[in-house]
Design a protein around this motif. Structure first.
Motif, mmCIF file in Angstrom:
data_model
loop_
_atom_site.group_PDB
_atom_site.id
_atom_site.type_symbol
_atom_site.label_atom_id
_atom_site.label_comp_id
_atom_site.label_asym_id
_atom_site.label_seq_id
_atom_site.Cartn_x
_atom_site.Cartn_y
_atom_site.Cartn_z
ATOM 1 N N CYS A 87 -113.739 13.628 94.803
ATOM 2 C CA CYS A 87 -115.157 13.288 94.703
ATOM 3 C C CYS A 87 -115.481 12.192 95.710
ATOM 4 O O CYS A 87 -114.670 11.294 95.938
ATOM 5 N N TRP A 88 -116.664 12.256 96.304
ATOM 6 C CA TRP A 88 -117.043 11.216 97.259
ATOM 7 C C TRP A 88 -118.547 10.985 97.237
ATOM 8 O O TRP A 88 -119.313 11.826 96.767
ATOM 9 N N THR A 89 -118.949 9.812 97.749
ATOM 10 C CA THR A 89 -120.359 9.454 97.869
ATOM 11 C C THR A 89 -120.572 8.627 99.125
ATOM 12 O O THR A 89 -119.648 7.973 99.607
ATOM 13 N N ASN A 90 -121.807 8.667 99.634
ATOM 14 C CA ASN A 90 -122.147 7.808 100.768
ATOM 15 C C ASN A 90 -122.518 6.395 100.319
ATOM 16 O O ASN A 90 -122.754 5.520 101.150
ATOM 17 N N ARG A 91 -122.592 6.144 98.997
ATOM 18 C CA ARG A 91 -122.845 4.799 98.496
ATOM 19 C C ARG A 91 -121.659 3.898 98.821
ATOM 20 O O ARG A 91 -120.549 4.381 98.913
ATOM 21 N N PRO A 92 -121.902 2.583 98.980
ATOM 22 C CA PRO A 92 -123.157 1.879 98.740
ATOM 23 C C PRO A 92 -124.140 2.014 99.896
ATOM 24 O O PRO A 92 -123.732 2.030 101.053
#
Length: 471
Positions: A185-190
């Protein structure tokens, strides 16, 4: 009113009041079966969006609105001029606990539990934004109170009501990619500043803001414009970092589709910020700029599997099955499911799935739908569950609580990794760059809510509450 006295008063109220508004009984208003009367706390920013989404159901009346920031709340106040306005949620409680069926809470993470629990103990249904709480102890408490009171609850991770997550679950249940052994799983946050040195400078408090109420259970400190608005997410006392902000969205699909529960092990690695020779951010206060977290689960159907989390611009290894220029996931993040018979990717919010390589989708016959779809919005589902009496929602606290616990377990691992940088008696300048990280992994007894291999980490299972704000 002291926080402790307020909690006792709210507990007593649960025996004294029913969920039917007293003014409804007078016959001058629409019956509760047709209209839901709500008190909303935190009605600026994302809270303003939730207010709008609830109002759009056509079945909601806002009795009272509450926010510590008059400027941020202005749009909601103007849209609902007949609702009473408050800064202090305790005054809303005192004046309207008889008049409301439910409470909506969309304040910063650190005040979710302290605001919602008194209303819940008084038998009021609850909608609380994600993550459900600021720490694991509070998430367990919220789930327990909801169960004890028999109220209808919904955590504000809207993807839980999407068709996409149900389709992904049907594909997994149908064995489309076989036995799953890993999810990335990945996110561009913060997407806010994160990784500060300790803030000591104070700025003038805006007249439109009640800083003491905004702090709530957090320790008193000078107001600083680097906290508000939105940037509080990067400070441990208020927010839960990138993983806390987006985990309840992105981890929602694997958590539900794979039947995950408590992770039994967690470890992390994080980046640092250097502002001089061997001087870095004070991570007793600030979340790291980026991190990688590895959670291990034991599941009934898939056995042992790992869920790996990446944020701050770090990406997982991309499958060879991706075509040149093809992007996995969507909306700045997603999940990659690695199974014995193939790979499935899903996007950030809706969980919409597709198979890799993409050519596999050309002749793919998906399993027949087996899960009921939500025919309204995430907020509308909560409203309908209350008014119809069916009580079923996509993310009740009995589910949203454990999901939040799993997400926040990742933060325990991050803090364990950071530990050497803020160990008691140490200053940032005293940090030994050759003796890092603080702790490689932590083992978790979910049933007893306890780290079993390192006692020091249990300090982060529950926060220290400012006097008068204890739960």
């Amino acid at each position: 009113m002291k926080r402790r006295s307020f909690i006792k008063k709210s507990a007593a109220a649960s025996a004294a009041f029913t969920i039917v508004p007293s003014f409804v009984l007078g016959g001058n208003h629409i019956a509760p079966s047709d209209t839901l009367y709500i008190g909303a706390v935190g009605v600026g920013g994302r809270g303003g969006g939730v207010v709008n989404e609830l109002f759009e159901t056509g079945k909601v009346k806002f009795v009272a609105l509450c926010d510590v920031d008059d400027v941020r709340a202005a749009n909601s106040y103007n849209a609902h001029p007949n609702a009473k306005k408050y800064r202090d949620f305790r005054k809303l409680y005192d004046n309207h606990i008889k008049d409301i069926d439910a409470v909506m809470v969309a304040t910063p993470d650190h005040t979710h539990a302290t605001i919602a629990i008194p209303f819940m103990k008084a038998g009021k249904h609850a909608y609380v934004e994600k993550p459900l709480t600021h720490n694991i102890y509070e998430a367990r408490m919220m789930a327990n109170v909801a169960n004890e009171q028999g109220i209808v609850t919904q955590m504000g991770n809207q993807g839980a009501s999407s068709d996409g997550i149900r389709i992904a679950q049907e594909w997994i249940n149908g064995g489309v990619i076989g036995k799953v052994h890993r999810v990335d799983c990945w996110t561009n946050r913060p997407v806010w500043p994160q990784g500060f040195k300790h803030i000591t400078e104070g700025h003038p408090i805006p007249e439109t803001l009640d800083w003491d109420l905004w702090l709530g259970p957090a320790k008193m400190r000078p107001y600083n414009e680097n906290y508000l608005p939105f940037k509080w997410r990067g400070f441990w006392d208020f927010g839960t970092g990138a993983m806390g902000d987006m985990g309840c969205h992105i981890m929602e699909t694997p958590f539900k589709a794979l039947g995950l529960g408590f992770p039994y092990e967690a470890e992390a690695s994080c980046t640092t910020i250097w502002s001089g020779d061997f001087v870095e951010a004070d991570y007793s206060e600030a979340c790291p700029p980026s991190s990688v977290v590895r959670l291990k689960f034991n599941t009934e159907k898939h056995g042992d599997l790992s869920l790996n989390w990446y944020d701050g611009g770090i990406m997982p290894d991309l499958p060879e099955e991706l075509a040149d220029g093809e992007i996995p996931g969507g909306n700045g993040g997603g999940s990659i499911f690695h199974g014995s018979d193939g790979i499935m990717v899903t996007d950030t919010y809706s969980g919409n799935p597709r198979l890799l390589p993409s050519e596999r989708m050309h002749h793919f016959l998906p399993p027949q739908p087996t899960l009921p779809r939500v025919t309204t919005s995430h907020q509308g589902e909560w409203v309908e569950a209350i008014l119809s009496g069916n009580k079923k929602t996509s993310s009740p606290f009995s589910y949203g609580g454990p999901l939040t616990e799993a997400v926040l377990m990742g933060n325990l691992a991050i803090k364990a990794y950071q530990y050497k940088t803020f160990k008691e008696g140490k200053k940032a300048g005293d940090w030994d760059p050759y003796n890092y990280p603080g702790r490689k992994n932590i083992l978790w007894d979910g049933a007893n809510m306890k780290v079993t291999n390192w006692e020091e980490a249990n300090r982060w299972v529950k926060r220290d509450y400012r006097a008068g704000w204890e739960l």
